[in-house]
Design a protein around this motif. Structure first.
Motif, PDB file in Angstrom:
ATOM      1  N   GLN A 159      -9.266   9.447   8.531  1.00  0.00           N
ATOM      2  CA  GLN A 159      -9.239   8.158   7.556  1.00  0.00           C
ATOM      3  C   GLN A 159      -8.270   8.655   6.734  1.00  0.00           C
ATOM      4  OE1 GLN A 159     -12.872   7.613   5.822  1.00  0.00           O
ATOM      5  NE2 GLN A 159     -13.772   6.555   7.543  1.00  0.00           N
ATOM      6  N   PRO A 160      -6.890   8.737   7.123  1.00  0.00           N
ATOM      7  CA  PRO A 160      -5.770   8.949   6.327  1.00  0.00           C
ATOM      8  C   PRO A 160      -5.459   7.654   5.777  1.00  0.00           C
ATOM      9  CG  PRO A 160      -5.009   8.778   8.425  1.00  0.00           C
ATOM     10  CD  PRO A 160      -6.595   8.762   8.586  1.00  0.00           C
ATOM     11  N   ARG A 161      -4.642   7.490   4.329  1.00  0.00           N
ATOM     12  CA  ARG A 161      -4.281   6.260   3.895  1.00  0.00           C
ATOM     13  C   ARG A 161      -2.710   5.644   4.437  1.00  0.00           C
ATOM     14  NH1 ARG A 161      -4.339   6.882  -2.418  1.00  0.00           N
ATOM     15  NH2 ARG A 161      -3.883   4.716  -2.063  1.00  0.00           N
ATOM     16  N   VAL A 162      -2.223   6.580   5.171  1.00  0.00           N
ATOM     17  CA  VAL A 162      -0.870   6.232   5.832  1.00  0.00           C
ATOM     18  C   VAL A 162      -0.916   6.800   7.399  1.00  0.00           C
ATOM     19  CG1 VAL A 162       1.473   6.602   5.937  1.00  0.00           C
ATOM     20  CG2 VAL A 162       0.267   6.291   3.773  1.00  0.00           C
ATOM     21  N   VAL A 163      -0.738   5.975   8.347  1.00  0.00           N
ATOM     22  CA  VAL A 163      -0.607   6.477   9.598  1.00  0.00           C
ATOM     23  C   VAL A 163       0.901   6.082  10.032  1.00  0.00           C
ATOM     24  CG1 VAL A 163      -1.335   5.909  11.835  1.00  0.00           C
ATOM     25  CG2 VAL A 163      -2.955   6.085  10.173  1.00  0.00           C
ATOM     26  N   ILE A 164       1.360   7.318  10.628  1.00  0.00           N
ATOM     27  CA  ILE A 164       2.816   7.046  11.438  1.00  0.00           C
ATOM     28  C   ILE A 164       2.811   7.113  12.959  1.00  0.00           C
ATOM     29  CG2 ILE A 164       4.108   7.623   9.316  1.00  0.00           C
ATOM     30  CD1 ILE A 164       4.418  10.255  10.414  1.00  0.00           C
ATOM     31  N   LEU A 165       3.281   6.064  13.595  1.00  0.00           N
ATOM     32  CA  LEU A 165       3.100   6.050  15.032  1.00  0.00           C
ATOM     33  C   LEU A 165       4.449   6.127  15.793  1.00  0.00           C
ATOM     34  CD1 LEU A 165       0.545   3.258  15.177  1.00  0.00           C
ATOM     35  CD2 LEU A 165       0.076   5.944  15.333  1.00  0.00           C
TER      36      LEU A 165
END
Length: 538
Positions: A159-165
């Motif tokens: 449950q991070p606030r930012v996700v980089i893919l």
């Protein structure tokens, strides 16, 4: 949520910065799509958000990257981990446990999440990503697409606030890619998750994007609404190509928008001419071919044949048996049934003879590269194939790729490594070439060049089979399409027929112009020329 202020970054030893004086913001709850050709700095920009640039990558960073309230140059990646989750291009390289359920829980354990909350999040994430049936499976037994979904699940569970893919759909079949992107978009809209995605298959993602950041390759980053930025970017997914072919000033972001505009403007095209079917001799025959992994049947008594000069796409959902069939036809996995390549069985002949019959380029082409230079790789290939020195290097040139023989293969781009491996494998002059997901990680320009290389090989009588989830590449580059499901062949037809008969495996333009059998931008341009010549009137 994410802000770049006058950011420049130069790798150690490099003369020019990858990022130069970059300033932009990504608000909380936005999905920002990074676009640009290979090598323009997309991965560097992503790694600057989670702090890997500059803490692990070295180099000189100036300016400020701020995520939430944290400045990345002042907080190490371990401090940012509670706020930023990352999924890389190669999921298997990032796994630290053995089983799916353990991998999803691992990140939460490191963050000190309480056991009851951890169990609940594992269950929620398994359902969200549609992988509950995989929970007890070993990670190494999963297909590339299944591993990709587990990697994304492991990040979302924390449950991070930012996700980089980074290339999140590269190994996914069209349906799985749609499901994953829909799940992520739901979190964006309903939970306020901020997502930054770098992706080459823009046709899959552009409809979900709130904004697009284009990296032209000069160190700058141009950010704005998706339709505006894509209209001027040098990466052109099918709907961008359609807009240019039809003279539209704005780019439709969805098939629905494009179809409505085509209808409103009464655009009618002539059907593309029927391409003649390759009539070369049959070079590979499989009869009741079976592949079992323990109690799991991956290939179920498949019977098929392939001709010289024919390019065949092998498609199907993740886990359908495509790679297993390819490896079985190459003779590298245990199988039963009959297999014959120009009168010989690659499973029973010597390794040298097998290479002359059929060769396979795996999903990760770099796995076949182990020597320190391009020249060393080419010379070793010549030696192992019993060919004159210079054969592999000559094949590289014939494929239209010029490489410095002194370069380390692992410093090459994905497209260059693929071309090198293809030249190495072709040095034995095989009758059949098998390519497993060759477009993974390639930009549109490089994919177009790969299509040219494949056509060149086919014109010389080589039989080519391409296992792929890239429906756009299949539509533009292959003659025939086979679709697999649960180890069986469920469809076998010309590519034009197969790609217009199934909404799952239809390219975007086939959906825009349905029921007309239009597959590519080239079909549209041809139809417009014929219309201009008076062959058809709306």
């Amino acid at each position: 949520m994410i802000e770049f202020r006058d950011v420049s970054f130069t790798y150690t030893g490099a003369s020019d910065p990858v990022l130069h004086d970059v300033s932009f913001q990504i608000p909380e709850g936005d999905l920002c799509l990074l676009v640009g050709r290979t090598g323009t700095g997309k991965s560097t920009l992503l790694r600057s958000i989670n702090g890997l640039v500059p803490w692990f990558d070295g180099g000189r960073l100036t300016g400020t990257v701020q995520v939430d309230t944290m400045v990345t140059s002042q907080h190490r990646p371990r401090d940012l981990a509670r706020v930023v989750g990352s999924v890389g291009q190669n999921p298997l390289a990032g796994f630290v446990t053995d089983k799916v359920e353990d991998e999803i829980a691992y990140g939460m354990e490191q963050l000190g999440v309480a056991q009851p909350a951890m169990r609940r999040r594992v269950e929620d994430t398994l359902d969200l990503m549609g992988i509950a049936d995989l929970r007890h499976r070993p990670l190494t037994d999963l297909s590339g697409g299944q591993q990709q979904r587990v990697a994304i699940a492991a990040v979302l569970a924390a449950q991070p606030r930012v996700v980089i893919l980074d290339e999140p759909t590269s190994a996914l079949d069209p349906t799985a890619a749609q499901d994953v992107l829909s799940s992520i978009t739901t979190l964006v809209h309903e939970v306020g998750l901020t997502v930054v995605v770098a992706e080459h298959r823009l046709e899959r993602v552009m409809a979900f994007a709130d904004s697009v950041a284009w990296l032209p390759g000069d160190g700058s980053v141009q950010v704005g609404p998706a339709g505006d930025v894509l209209a001027r970017a040098d990466v052109r997914p099918p709907l961008v190509g359609l807009a240019q072919a039809l003279g539209w000033s704005t780019v439709p972001l969805t098939v629905r928008d494009a179809r409505r505009r085509v209808k409103a403007e009464h655009i009618v095209l002539t059907d593309p001419p029927q391409a003649p079917a390759p009539d070369g001799p049959v070079v590979l025959t499989a009869t009741k071919l079976v592949v079992d992994y323990g109690e799991t049947r991956a290939v179920n008594a498949v019977t098929t044949a392939f001709r010289a000069g024919e390019i065949t796409a092998l498609m199907g959902r993740n886990g359908a048996g495509k790679s297993s069939l390819m490896w079985a036809m190459q003779g590298a996995v245990a199988s039963s049934g009959t297999l014959e390549v120009t009168g010989a069985d690659p499973r029973t002949v010597s390794a040298e003879k097998a290479r002359e019959l059929v060769t396979l380029v795996p999903q990760t082409a770099a796995d076949l590269l182990y020597l320190p230079s391009v020249g060393d790789e080419c010379r070793q290939a010549d030696k192992e194939s019993g060919r004159d020195e210079g054969t592999a290097a000559g094949l590289l040139s014939e494929l239209g790729v010029a490489l410095d023989m002194g370069r380390d293969p692992h410093d090459l781009s994905e497209g260059q490594r693929l071309a090198l491996v293809l030249a190495i494998q072709l040095s034995s002059r095989p009758r059949v070439v098998l390519l497993d997901e060759p477009t993974r990680g390639l930009d549109y320009t490089t994919k177009a060049h790969l299509a040219t290389m494949v056509r060149t090989l086919a014109s010389r009588g080589v039989c080519i089979v391409v296992a792929t989830h890239d429906v756009e590449f299949a539509a533009a580059s292959t003659d025939r399409t086979i679709v697999m499901a649960e180890g069986d062949i469920i469809a076998d037809d010309t590519t034009r027929e197969a790609c217009t008969a199934s909404p799952t495996f239809s390219p975007q333009l086939a959906k825009v112009f349905w029921p007309q059998p239009i597959l590519t931008v080239a079909d549209v341009r041809r139809g417009r020329r014929q219309q201009a010549d008076g062959a058809i009137r709306p």
